[in-house]
Write a protein that holds these residues in place. Sequence first.
Motif, PDB file in Angstrom:
ATOM      1  N   GLU A 110      35.487  33.250  34.479  1.00  0.00           N
ATOM      2  CA  GLU A 110      36.127  31.941  34.347  1.00  0.00           C
ATOM      3  C   GLU A 110      35.223  30.956  33.615  1.00  0.00           C
ATOM      4  N   LEU A 111      35.844  30.142  32.797  1.00  0.00           N
ATOM      5  CA  LEU A 111      35.141  29.025  32.160  1.00  0.00           C
ATOM      6  C   LEU A 111      35.269  27.810  33.070  1.00  0.00           C
ATOM      7  N   VAL A 112      34.209  27.034  33.158  1.00  0.00           N
ATOM      8  CA  VAL A 112      34.202  25.807  33.956  1.00  0.00           C
ATOM      9  C   VAL A 112      33.966  24.657  32.983  1.00  0.00           C
ATOM     10  N   SER A 113      34.766  23.603  33.083  1.00  0.00           N
ATOM     11  CA  SER A 113      34.596  22.500  32.130  1.00  0.00           C
ATOM     12  C   SER A 113      34.606  21.159  32.845  1.00  0.00           C
ATOM     13  N   LEU A 114      33.761  20.271  32.348  1.00  0.00           N
ATOM     14  CA  LEU A 114      33.645  18.920  32.891  1.00  0.00           C
ATOM     15  C   LEU A 114      34.551  17.967  32.127  1.00  0.00           C
ATOM     16  N   THR A 115      34.792  16.811  32.742  1.00  0.00           N
ATOM     17  CA  THR A 115      35.380  15.671  32.041  1.00  0.00           C
ATOM     18  C   THR A 115      34.387  14.529  32.151  1.00  0.00           C
ATOM     19  N   TRP A 116      34.459  13.605  31.192  1.00  0.00           N
ATOM     20  CA  TRP A 116      33.443  12.550  31.128  1.00  0.00           C
ATOM     21  C   TRP A 116      33.537  11.612  32.348  1.00  0.00           C
ATOM     22  N   ARG A 117      34.618  10.833  32.428  1.00  0.00           N
ATOM     23  CA  ARG A 117      34.737   9.860  33.520  1.00  0.00           C
ATOM     24  C   ARG A 117      36.059  10.003  34.257  1.00  0.00           C
ATOM     25  N   ASN A 118      36.652  11.192  34.177  1.00  0.00           N
ATOM     26  CA  ASN A 118      37.946  11.401  34.823  1.00  0.00           C
ATOM     27  C   ASN A 118      37.798  11.952  36.240  1.00  0.00           C
ATOM     28  N   GLY A 119      36.565  12.248  36.650  1.00  0.00           N
ATOM     29  CA  GLY A 119      36.332  12.668  38.035  1.00  0.00           C
ATOM     30  C   GLY A 119      36.937  14.008  38.387  1.00  0.00           C
ATOM     31  N   VAL A 120      37.072  14.872  37.392  1.00  0.00           N
ATOM     32  CA  VAL A 120      37.679  16.173  37.668  1.00  0.00           C
ATOM     33  C   VAL A 120      36.922  17.256  36.899  1.00  0.00           C
ATOM     34  N   ILE A 121      36.819  18.430  37.534  1.00  0.00           N
ATOM     35  CA  ILE A 121      36.178  19.597  36.927  1.00  0.00           C
ATOM     36  C   ILE A 121      37.221  20.725  36.912  1.00  0.00           C
ATOM     37  N   HIS A 122      37.320  21.404  35.795  1.00  0.00           N
ATOM     38  CA  HIS A 122      38.383  22.400  35.610  1.00  0.00           C
ATOM     39  C   HIS A 122      37.807  23.810  35.521  1.00  0.00           C
ATOM     40  N   ARG A 123      38.675  24.774  35.862  1.00  0.00           N
ATOM     41  CA  ARG A 123      38.354  26.195  35.618  1.00  0.00           C
ATOM     42  C   ARG A 123      39.485  26.813  34.826  1.00  0.00           C
ATOM     43  N   TRP A 124      39.089  27.715  33.927  1.00  0.00           N
ATOM     44  CA  TRP A 124      40.030  28.367  33.011  1.00  0.00           C
ATOM     45  C   TRP A 124      39.715  29.852  32.981  1.00  0.00           C
ATOM     46  N   SER A 125      40.731  30.674  32.815  1.00  0.00           N
ATOM     47  CA  SER A 125      40.464  32.106  32.679  1.00  0.00           C
ATOM     48  C   SER A 125      39.814  32.352  31.320  1.00  0.00           C
TER      49      SER A 125
END
Length: 269
Positions: A110-125
């Motif tokens: 899985e890829l993990v990605s940040l957002t700058w100031r949106n307060g959320v961290i995502h995961r992607w296949s």
Amino acid sequence: IKLLLSFSLVLAALVSPAIGVAQSAPQAGTTAPAETGPVVYDVEVIARYPHDPDAFTQGLLWHDGHLYESTGQVGQSQIRKVDPTTGEVLAARDIPADQFGEGLALWGDELVSLTWRNGVIHRWSLEGLEPVRSDPFPYEGWGLTVLGDQLVASDGSATLRFLDPQTYAVQREITGTLDGKPVPRLNELEAIDGLIWANQWYSQAIVGIDPASGAIRSIVDMSPLVSEVAAADPGGVLNGIAHDPEADRWFVTGKLWPTMFEVRLVPRA
Ligand code: DDQ
Ligand code: CA
């Protein structure tokens, strides 16, 4: 070293004046042995490849023959799989249009990605770049990498946080320092050969940070590449480090840069 880490004079007025490099002269009369300073490297360009000049590069990593890249700017943020030789975007997935994409790391499949100031961290296949899950993240998101069994995240300060890769709980922190002084604006990250290499926002250098102490062990002068690209957009800064561990190849680029550089580090004589 001061020069290497100095940044655009225009921006110096806008951003905090302290670039976080040593300003003090060595203290006279001290008897303690001086700690070995950082090793300074120049880069030799091995190859130049095309890079999407519309990609506001925030995260960059190498995996199994491909580059994976996250891009920023609200409404234009994506996770991408890129052909390293042609620069062709082989697959892309939009980050929610109200969010500003930031750093990218690979954890398992899985890829993990940040957002700058949106307060959320995502995961992607990794396969298909499908959204897997999104979780709250209480810090500014800048850079992200993996070291051992932890994620390492920057937030635009000198602090690097080591996170549990599943829960994102902070397990420890370090402060990036040069001669004991914090080095702020740490941005895109890549763990290579036991150091955490970081872009510093608005500087023309990449620094190699000791993950135990935070001390900067290496400084890479990237100014020839910055000059060659001569980005017109003020946001078009050096950003993006990836490493192919099998062939020990380093890839570096910048936001909105038309070129992806493959480089070799050469210790300065
Ligand atoms: N960040 O990715 C470094 C966290 C934020 C990027 C914000 C881009 C603005 C560029 C404008 C430059 C002029 C100050
Ligand atoms: Ca990276």
